[in-house]
Write an enzyme that holds these catalytic residues in place. Structure first.
Site, PDB file in Angstrom:
ATOM      1  N   LYS A   7      -2.694  -9.108  -1.915  1.00 25.43           N
ATOM      2  CA  LYS A   7      -2.111  -8.035  -1.094  1.00 25.43           C
ATOM      3  C   LYS A   7      -0.735  -7.671  -1.632  1.00 25.43           C
ATOM      4  O   LYS A   7       0.137  -8.536  -1.784  1.00 25.43           O
ATOM      5  CB  LYS A   7      -1.969  -8.514   0.358  1.00 25.43           C
ATOM      6  N   ILE A   8      -0.576  -6.396  -1.908  1.00 28.19           N
ATOM      7  CA  ILE A   8       0.696  -5.884  -2.444  1.00 28.19           C
ATOM      8  C   ILE A   8       1.083  -4.660  -1.615  1.00 28.19           C
ATOM      9  O   ILE A   8       0.246  -3.782  -1.379  1.00 28.19           O
ATOM     10  CB  ILE A   8       0.523  -5.439  -3.926  1.00 28.19           C
TER      11      ILE A   8
END
Ligand code: G3P
Length: 221
Positions: free
Chosen positions: A84-85
């Site tokens: 997750k970014i």
């Protein structure tokens, strides 16, 4: 529509799996912080080993190098690990680099269609519009999902829409009507999904009437 569980709690995940409902898991630093007595690696490894589907784990760095470094480490934890970014200018660079390395990226904290479009262009596997948090500030979170869906359809973009920050069953119905690819649901919302007051009312009536057949309520077979 795939249904993910939005939790880091292994017992909630096992319960969801036993109902045959859960296709994946999403976590975030807040959800991880609620798990006491286990270190981060233990928590995420246990989840990755419990479910075959994608498990999103968030990088916490806010600079390009840090996000890429953490993203690579997350991806090494399991084949089903998704990084997750957040969609920021630094995040977009990290999404591009990680995606080019065939690491699946879930772009988180999406609050407008431009963020979703840019994340997709950078190579995102998922984009996660946070619908509940938009509702919280008197915007219509699900309208954002409609906009992203239209844009992705217009250009045949393959990035999947993962509806996040889900607070109630209507978010799920609307996501399915729009045609979102996936939705991530907190455990308490998951439990509310199959229940209906008319179902409970009907069950009470059947149980009462059954006593006319079998006064002690037993099943005579
Ligand atoms: O998946 C993102 C989600 O966990 C955020 O939910 O309820 O904290 O806005 P919420």
């Amino acid at each position: 529509m795939k249904i993910f569980l939005d939790t880091a709690d292994i017992n909630e995940i096992k319960d969801g799996l036993s109902m045959g409902l859960i296709d994946g898991v999403t976590t975030n630093p807040t959800l991880i912080s609620r798990i006491k007595g286990k270190d981060f690696r233990t928590v995420v490894k246990e989840i990755l080993d419990t479910i075959d589907g994608p498990v999103s784990i968030e990088a916490i760095a806010d600079d390009y190098e840090g996000m890429v470094k953490q993203g690579r480490k997350i991806s090494e934890l399991g084949e089903n690990a998704v990084v997750k970014i957040p969609v920021t200018t630094e995040g977009l660079k990290a999404i591009r680099t990680l995606s080019r390395e065939k690491i699946k990226v879930n772009c988180t904290l999406v609050f407008n269609p431009i963020q979703a479009l840019f994340a997709a262009k950078a190579g995102a596997f998922f984009v996660s519009p946070f619908v509940g948090r938009l509702d919280d500030i008197s915007e219509d979170g699900m309208f954002l999902v409609e906009e992203i869906k239209s844009i992705f359809d217009n250009y045949s973009i393959s990035t999947q829409i993962l509806v996040a920050s889900v607070r109630n069953p209507m978010h799920i119905v609307r996501a399915a009507l729009i045609g979102a690819d996936a939705i991530t649901v907190p455990y308490n919302v998951l439990l509310k999904l199959p229940s209906h007051p008319k179902t409970n009312e009907g069950l009470r009536k059947f149980a009462d009437d059954w006593k006319k057949v079998s006064p002690d309520g037993s099943f005579p077979l």
